[in-house]
Structure formats: C-alpha cells, structure tokens
Motif scaffolding. Structure first.
Motif, short mmCIF file in Angstrom:
data_model
loop_
_atom_site.label_atom_id
_atom_site.label_comp_id
_atom_site.label_asym_id
_atom_site.label_seq_id
_atom_site.Cartn_x
_atom_site.Cartn_y
_atom_site.Cartn_z
N TYR A 129 0.81 -1.22 0.00
CA TYR A 129 0.00 0.00 0.00
C TYR A 129 0.84 1.28 0.00
N PRO A 130 1.94 1.39 0.78
CA PRO A 130 2.78 2.59 0.65
C PRO A 130 3.34 2.76 -0.75
N ALA A 131 3.68 1.63 -1.42
CA ALA A 131 4.19 1.73 -2.80
C ALA A 131 3.11 2.25 -3.75
N ILE A 132 1.86 1.75 -3.58
CA ILE A 132 0.75 2.24 -4.39
C ILE A 132 0.54 3.75 -4.18
N HIS A 133 0.63 4.16 -2.90
CA HIS A 133 0.49 5.59 -2.59
C HIS A 133 1.55 6.41 -3.32
N LYS A 134 2.76 5.89 -3.33
CA LYS A 134 3.85 6.62 -3.98
C LYS A 134 3.60 6.73 -5.48
N MET A 135 3.10 5.64 -6.08
CA MET A 135 2.84 5.67 -7.52
C MET A 135 1.71 6.64 -7.86
N VAL A 136 0.66 6.65 -7.04
CA VAL A 136 -0.45 7.58 -7.28
C VAL A 136 0.03 9.02 -7.14
N ALA A 137 0.92 9.26 -6.15
CA ALA A 137 1.44 10.61 -5.94
C ALA A 137 2.26 11.10 -7.11
N GLU A 138 2.87 10.14 -7.88
CA GLU A 138 3.63 10.55 -9.08
C GLU A 138 2.70 10.95 -10.21
N LEU A 139 1.45 10.40 -10.19
CA LEU A 139 0.49 10.73 -11.25
C LEU A 139 -0.36 11.94 -10.90
N LEU A 140 -0.78 12.03 -9.64
CA LEU A 140 -1.70 13.07 -9.21
C LEU A 140 -1.21 13.68 -7.91
N HIS A 141 -1.87 14.78 -7.53
CA HIS A 141 -1.60 15.35 -6.22
C HIS A 141 -2.30 14.47 -5.16
N ALA A 142 -1.49 13.68 -4.42
CA ALA A 142 -2.09 12.66 -3.54
C ALA A 142 -1.36 12.60 -2.21
N GLU A 143 -1.22 13.74 -1.55
CA GLU A 143 -0.65 13.70 -0.19
C GLU A 143 -1.57 12.97 0.78
N ASN A 144 -2.89 12.98 0.52
CA ASN A 144 -3.86 12.34 1.39
C ASN A 144 -4.52 11.21 0.60
N PHE A 145 -4.25 9.99 0.98
CA PHE A 145 -4.64 8.82 0.20
C PHE A 145 -5.07 7.70 1.15
N TYR A 146 -6.13 6.99 0.82
CA TYR A 146 -6.51 5.85 1.66
C TYR A 146 -7.25 4.81 0.83
N VAL A 147 -7.21 3.56 1.34
CA VAL A 147 -7.88 2.42 0.72
C VAL A 147 -8.73 1.76 1.79
N VAL A 148 -10.03 1.55 1.50
CA VAL A 148 -10.96 0.93 2.45
C VAL A 148 -11.64 -0.23 1.74
N PHE A 149 -11.64 -1.43 2.35
CA PHE A 149 -12.33 -2.59 1.80
C PHE A 149 -13.77 -2.62 2.30
N TYR A 150 -14.64 -3.20 1.49
CA TYR A 150 -16.07 -3.25 1.80
C TYR A 150 -16.57 -4.69 1.61
N ASP A 151 -17.27 -5.20 2.63
CA ASP A 151 -17.87 -6.53 2.59
C ASP A 151 -19.37 -6.35 2.33
N GLY A 152 -19.82 -6.74 1.12
CA GLY A 152 -21.21 -6.52 0.75
C GLY A 152 -22.18 -7.34 1.55
N ILE A 153 -21.75 -8.48 2.11
CA ILE A 153 -22.66 -9.35 2.87
C ILE A 153 -22.91 -8.75 4.26
N SER A 154 -21.84 -8.45 4.96
CA SER A 154 -21.98 -7.88 6.31
C SER A 154 -22.09 -6.37 6.31
N GLU A 155 -21.83 -5.73 5.12
CA GLU A 155 -21.87 -4.28 5.00
C GLU A 155 -20.92 -3.61 5.98
N GLN A 156 -19.75 -4.21 6.16
CA GLN A 156 -18.73 -3.68 7.06
C GLN A 156 -17.58 -3.10 6.24
N TYR A 157 -16.99 -2.01 6.74
CA TYR A 157 -15.87 -1.34 6.09
C TYR A 157 -14.62 -1.57 6.95
#
Length: 868
Positions: free
Chosen positions: A55-83
C-alpha cells in the motif's frame, strides 16, 4: 475579397487540425503515463510479497500521477456491509483514524461511492449538497476536493480508493478522475497477485516450521527414551544399594558413582538436619574448590532454601541473583569467614520421610559453559527418594540403639530416683504454694501496672461499703479518673509508648495517696482510688487536686515528652446508696461531667447529676420509640462538581421528625449513647437503595454515612453486603466512614473494606483532617472520595498551612486515584479557592443555594460517567 475568404478558410482548417493534434498528443501523453504506471504496478506485484509494503508503494505511484498527499484504501464486505480500512495517510486525520469505528465510513463519501458503484469527483459545494440531500454525513476534517473510485472484482465492489486535497488551489479534474479510475482497475489485479504470493510464502514458512517442530519432537522423544532407560538402570542399582548397603559412607560413595554416570557430579554433597532442626551435618561432601564442610547452624543458603520449599530446585546464575535480591538466600554459607567460589548452576532435592524433610542432596557446577537442566533435576528428585529410605533405615537402627541405652540408663537410675522422691514431693508442694500465690496475684492485679484490677477493687469496695454501713463515722470517698489524650498518645506514638505512659501514671497515683488507700486500674485509661478513714470530705478534694497536678506534669517516655491530664469524678459514701455499684456509678457520672466541662479538673457528684442520669434514661426511651415509629426520614444534601457547575449526587442525612419536639438535626451523640445509631443508619441506607432502584439516573451518586460498627459486627456487616448485592447499580452508592472511627478500629476492618470494594460500591473517608489527618489511612484503603472536614475547609481562606496540606492531599489524590470532596463551602471565595487548588467536588450552604438558583448543565449520570 475572394482571396481573403479562401485564406480564412485555410486558417480555420489549420486551427482545427492543430487542436486535433494537441488533443492526440495529450491523449498519447496520458496513455504513456498510464502505461508507465501499469508497468510499475506490474513490476510491484511481481516483487512485493508483503501487504504492509504494497500500500505505501501504491500511494507513492499515485502521488507521481496526481496530487495525492492524502490517500486511503478501504475494503467493503457486501454481505456484512462492514468497512475495514487497509491503508490511511492523511495530514489532518491521521492521528484519530485508530479511534474511528468502521461504521463511520458507511455514512461518508466512501460509503456513497461503494453504494453507487460510480467514481466520484466532489468539491466542497457538491459535498454540502450531498449532506443536505441526506446521502452522506459529514465525517472527519472538511477537504477542498475529493476524488474516489470503486474497487471491483468480477463486477462486485470490494472497496474504495480515494485521494483528497485540503488546498483549494489544488483541485482535481475529470481527466484526473479518468486517470485514477484506469489505475484503480489494475490495482485489484496487482493486489490479488501480492496476496497470493504472500499467502504462498506464509504457507511455505508455516509448513517448514511444522516440519522443524516435528523433527525436534522426534529428536526429543529419542533422547527422552534413551535417558529413561539409563535412569531406570540407575534406579535399579540404587535400589540394590539401598537394600544391601550397611555402611552409609560406602552407600554415599556408590550413589555418587551412579549419579556421575547420569550427569556431571564432580561437586556433590549430602546435608542432613539434626534432631532439633537447627543445624546441618554433611556425611558426604565432594567439591573441587572446598574442603569437606563442617557442621553449621541453619542460615540462608541454597540448602536451607530447598528445605523451606520442600521440593527440588534448579538454581542458575540468573535465578541466584533473583533469590539474593529478594532476600531468600545469601551466598557463601559454607564458610562465611573465607570468600568462596560461587557455583554457576546448582541442583538440590530434599530427602523426604513421610513428607518430612530430613536433609538435602545437591550437585553444583562451576563451569560457565555448563548448566543443569530440568531433566537432570527430575533424576535427582528420584534419587533423593532412595537416599531418604536408606537414611531412614540408618536412623531407625540408631534410634533403636539409643532406646536400648536409655532403658539401661533408666534401670540404673531408678534406685536413685526412688531416693529422691520425697525430696521432689516436698519441692513440688512448695512450688505449688508459690504457684497459687502467683495465680492469686495475677488474678487480682493488673498485668501492666501491677495495680489492683477490677475484680480486686470490687471486692475491697464491697468490704469497705459493708464496714461503712456498720460504722457511719468512717468516711469513704471514691475517685474515678480518666486520662486525657490517652487515645491520641496511643495512636500517634505507638502502643509501647502508651503502655509506658500508663505505668508512669500508676506510679504517680500511688505516690499521691496514703498507704492504706487503694489504687486500681479498671481497664484502658480508667483508674479508681478508694479513700477510706477520711477525717473530712475535703481530704478527698485535696487528693484529687494532687493527682491532677502530678498528671499534668510532662512525661519523658523513651526520649519523647508527652503531656496529658486527668478528669476526676468524686463520689462520697451516703447511707442511701443501696449497693456498692451505685457509688461507682456516681463517680463515673461525675467524671464524665468533668470531661464535658473542659477536662483536667474534678467534679463532685450531686443530686443534679442523678436527675441528669434519669433524664438520659428518658431520652433513651423516646429515641427507641422514635425508631419503632419510623420518625427518622432521609434528607438529601446536593454535591456539586464545581469545575462544570454540575450536580454529582447527594449525601443522605437523617432527620428526626418528632410530633412534640419538632424537627431534630443533631442527635448522633444521643443515638450512639442509646445504641441505636446503626439501626438509624440502616434505615437511611434502605431509603437510599430504594431511591436508586426507582430513579437512579436522576439521583446520581448517593452517599450514606455509616459508623464503624457495620464493619466490626458480623450481623450488621452481613446485612450491609445483602443490601449491596440486591442493587443493580452498586457503583451509584457511596459508603462514608469517619476518620476517627477507622483509626480506632485499626487493621481488623481492612478485609471487610476490600470486600465492600469488590461488591462495586464506592468508599469515602469522612471528616478527614478533623483531628490528626493520618496520611497512612489514605494509603491503606482504596477510597474513591476523601471528604475534607468542614472546619478544615473554612480555615483555608486564612490559614496558609491548611492550604499547603490541601495541595499535598491533591498530589496524593492524583497518585492514589481518589478524589477530594470539600465540605462546609459557605461562600463563593472558598469555592473559587478550592477550584484553583484542583478540588472540584464540594458541598455546603453556598453549594445548595447555587444549585437551587442555577439550571444544571448535565444530569448526574453524565458526571458519574466522567468519574468512572
């Protein structure tokens, strides 16, 4: 004109072509950028096997493409509707993300993208519109621009990836959204590859560890079986030696040889306890660096440690240091006069006969490279059992030999004993007479002071009373003496100083009376003097003045100067006294009158006091009737949390509603004297429990004062525990005990106080700093509140020493987790001073007026949650 038109046409065609080429170049550049990012992403998925690096590597790659000092990834479970947040990097909300529940993402922009399944480019105006439409709720710090895309696997949304900007000058565009969406689609593929590799490597590591564990287990099993066979053979040999050896020295040598085959045994010894269990002997001792050990008394060595434990012990260098630090052992017990070489590893097992330790067998190593193990400790434990059997057989043989010698000696001495029988009988008769005299003395005299005790005094009083009845001309007086400040001396300086003080007082009393007068100690600090054959009654007053003056003089006890005084009641013999106990009762009443008048004086009993005694009896009847008719009702005094001007709860007071006398507030002394104070307190406690059961949230914390009898008397204590056990919310009940009562009760109540704490109620120390303010009492018990005496609090405005004591108590409160509660807050100045010193809980007249005149900021239950 036609030429101009043709030129303009060509210019427009050239401009259109230029725009087309510029657009193609932009798209080519964007495709090139995306292609490069995808190549980096593919390379990243091929090289990284740990999701914590992905995930830190993904953040670094996104920051090279866009302005992305603030970046996050959240998973979602459609059955339990939990994040579940997988990665979060934010310049403002980074510190609070750990405290944010997963459900918070569902109501924000993240949940909105997960529900709609569409990428979202949102500025502050769109954000406000979404909030107003009810699609989302405001979460976290407001941002200027937000860009989020759904993460999908096989047409199913599994999460959201987002970037955001807090700078209004750095906004995202539709092109940024397209670029971010294209990158996010390939991120899932890379994520799956990394997870698969991570899972594969974890599986390989786990399988390798399992194989290594199985291999170790097999090796251990082989080693244990080999050791078991060797141990079995050794035990057979030791058993044969136990049955066949008649010489203990050769037995010890043979056992040592067997031990040497099982483990290193170059340094071995056997220590035996003597018959008195006060010394150690060493029948076998072999050591590389020390000569054979000599007999020595028990001390704090390794051997004695095993004897105390009654079980085998393995002591290495680290264990030895811990035992030395804790005081269990001291090194160098073999010969304290000579510095000894310390062992690096030591084994010891007790020799047990019928669960009784008779000695120890021990092995030790001085090599830094070798330490004994637990398996060798078990071997030594088995060997010690066989050695104990051999020692027992030897001890039985020696005991039989001693019995034979004792029998022969008794036969030899029987004749001499017969000759001495008469002499012994005469001596026994004399000793019996001395014993009877001693018993008579001890039965009739005080063990501490040597004065006559209550029994002897009552006998002498009865005789003199009968003599005065027969001979009216003989005048007699009784002085009842109570020492002032004795309880304070005993509690502050210790019981040994208190005993020395009583002994010195008894000596002064004896020098103050005539030889034929009787001085007796009834108990505690109560003394009586029986004056007989008085010429006139003024002589008794002279004796009382002399006693008061002598007791007023300072006492020097063990280099400590002590001051006291005496309150004396004088009762003269009158013919209307029916029994001798009446004379003692009158003197006692006069003594209490002297104490109430200021102490250090004497008072002569008169008829007025008799009437007061009769009046006290009538008060007792009235109070008993009031208790029976339930004339005692609860009154609730509010307690303020001054820091927020909130109501914390109430303190429950008893009020006496008498139909003729009216409302009575201060009747504690009379109730204590009558003996019904615990019943009144039980009634107030019952009312408080009922109020908690009906309206617990509105009442807050209820404090009930209790006397120490509830902790000392088993029936009252059991009733108290039963009431607490019936409460659904015992933490809203606080039991307060007075400082003076707890000091007088001492340590016997500590266990009961701890049990009350375990039941869930809160404990308070009442009237603290009213007398001596014992800080040790604060540290012995786990009080939730320490209520400062009202008189102490009122002096804070004008007494600097009192304020210093308050500051010290506040420091103790922070360290020992209790809260100070100030009583007697009758002015705004005192309230502000207490708040400035950090004491925010208080009650008093001003507090009651303040609470009556002000709407409360919050309910008592909220304040209690803050206390918890």
């Amino acid at each position: 004109m036609q030429g101009t038109t043709e030129l303009n046409k060509r210019l427009r065609q050239a401009e259109i072509k230029l725009r087309r080429l510029t657009l193609l170049a932009t798209r080519y550049k964007q495709a090139y950028t995306i292609q490069g990012a995808l190549l980096q992403l593919s390379e990243l998925a091929s090289t990284i096997s740990d999701m914590r690096e992905f995930y830190p590597a993904i953040h670094k790659m996104v920051a090279e493409l866009l302005h992305a000092e603030n970046f996050y990834v959240v998973f979602y479970d459609g059955i339990s509707e939990q994040y579940s947040p997988q990665y979060f990097s934010d310049e403002k909300d980074q510190k609070i993300i750990a405290q944010v529940p997963s459900s918070a993402f569902s109501s924000g922009l993240t949940g909105y993208v997960a529900r709609t399944g569409q990428p979202l480019l949102c500025d502050s105006e769109q954000f406000e519109q979404l909030v107003q439409d009810g699609h989302i709720q405001a979460q976290g710090s407001p941002c200027a621009h937000w860009l989020g895309i759904p993460l999908c696997r096989e047409q199913q949304i599994i999460g959201v990836m987002a970037i955001q900007s807090y700078n209004a000058k750095q906004l995202y565009t539709a092109a940024d959204l397209a670029l971010f969406s294209s990158f996010g689609g390939h991120t899932i593929t890379a994520l799956d590859r990394v997870k698969s590799r991570e899972l594969l490597e974890d599986t390989v590591r786990q399988r390798t560890a399992e194989l290594r564990t199985i291999n170790k287990s097999l090796q251990k099993e082989i080693k244990e079986r080999t050791s078991a066979e060797q141990l079995q053979a050794a035990l057979y040999r030791i058993s044969e030696l136990t049955a066949s050896s008649s010489d203990m020295s050769s037995f010890y040598q043979a056992v040592h040889q067997v031990l040497s085959e099982l483990m290193p045994a170059d340094n071995c010894y056997i220590a035996l306890l003597d018959s008195n269990k006060s010394k150690l002997t060493f029948p076998f001792y072999l050591d590389q660096y020390s000569p054979p050990a000599r007999e020595r008394p028990l001390n704090r060595g390794f051997t004695e440690y095993v004897i105390r434990c009654g079980d085998a012990r393995l002591i290495n260098a680290d264990t030895a240091e811990q035992l030395v630090a804790s005081g269990e052992i001291r090194r160098g017990m073999a010969d304290p006069a000579k510095p000894a070489r310390h062992s690096t590893s030591w084994l010891g097992a007790p020799l047990l006969i019928e669960q009784r330790v008779i000695g120890v067998i021990a092995l030790q190593s001085y090599a830094q490279s070798y330490s004994y193990s637990e398996s060798e400790l078990n071997i030594l434990r088995f060997v010690s059992q066989h050695i104990a059997v051999a020692v027992q057989r030897k001890l039985a043989t020696e005991q039989q030999k001693r019995h034979q010698e004792d029998l022969e000696r008794k036969v030899f001495e029987s004749t001499r004993e017969l000759r001495q029988t008469n002499l012994f009988l005469r001596l026994q008769v004399e000793e019996r007479k001395k014993a009877e005299q001693k018993l008579f003395y001890e039965a009739n005299h005080d063990a501490l002071t040597g004065l006559a005790n209550r029994q002897m005094f009552l006998q002498q009083l009865k005789q003199q009373f009968a003599l005065s009845k027969r001979q009216p001309q003989l005048k007699m007086a009784l002085l009842f003496i109570d020492l002032d400040r004795f309880k304070l001396i005993n509690d502050t300086l210790g019981h040994h100083i208190g005993d020395a003080f009583l002994i010195e007082v008894s000596k002064r009393l004896q020098t103050s009376v005539r030889e034929h007068d009787l001085v007796a100690r009834l108990g505690g600090d109560e003394f009586v003097v029986l004056l007989t054959s008085l010429l006139n009654e003024a002589d008794a007053e002279e004796v009382a003045e002399r006693i008061i003056e002598m007791v007023r003089q300072p006492f020097l006890l063990q280099s400590q100067q002590v001051h006291s005084g005496a309150s004396i009641g004088i009762a003269y013999f009158r013919h209307d006294h029916g029994k001798e106990e009446a004379l003692l009762r009158d003197a006692d009443a006069a003594m209490y009158q002297a104490k109430s008048m200021g102490r250090n004086r004497f008072v002569i009993f008169n008829e007025t006091m008799r009437e007061q005694m009769l009046q006290a009896l009538s008060i007792e009847q009235v109070m008993l009737q009031a208790l029976e008719q339930q004339q005692f009702i609860p009154v609730y005094e509010p307690i303020l949390c001054g820091q927020g001007r909130n109501l914390m709860g109430y303190e429950v007071h008893a009020q006496w509603q008498h139909p003729q006398l009216g409302t009575q507030y201060d009747f504690t002394a009379q109730a204590t004297q009558v003996g019904i104070l615990p019943q009144i307190e039980q009634l107030m406690l019952h009312q408080a429990c009922l109020k908690l059961a009906v309206s617990a949230r509105d009442t807050g914390l209820l404090t009930v004062r209790l006397s120490v009898q509830h902790l000392l008397q088993s029936d009252l204590y059991e009733m108290l525990k039963k009431r607490i056990g019936a409460l659904e919310n015992p933490h809203r009940l606080c039991l307060a005990f007075a400082e003076r009562d707890l000091i007088q009760a001492g340590t016997p109540i500590n266990l009961n106080m701890q049990q009350l704490k375990q039941l869930g109620v809160r404990l308070a120390l009442h009237n603290f700093a009213a007398d001596v303010a014992p800080l040790g009492l604060l540290l012995q018990q786990q009080f939730d509140f320490v209520k400062l005496d009202a008189g102490f609090c009122r002096q804070l405005l004008r007494n600097e020493q009192k304020r210093q004591l308050l500051q010290m108590l506040q420091s103790l409160a922070l360290n020992y987790k209790f809260r100070l509660l100030a009583d007697g807050v009758d002015s705004a100045d005192l309230l502000n001073l207490l708040l400035a010193e950090g004491c925010c809980f208080m009650q008093g007249k001003y507090v009651s007026e303040l609470l009556n005149a002000t709407d409360l900021a919050c309910a008592p239950s909220v304040v209690l949650q803050q206390l918890a």
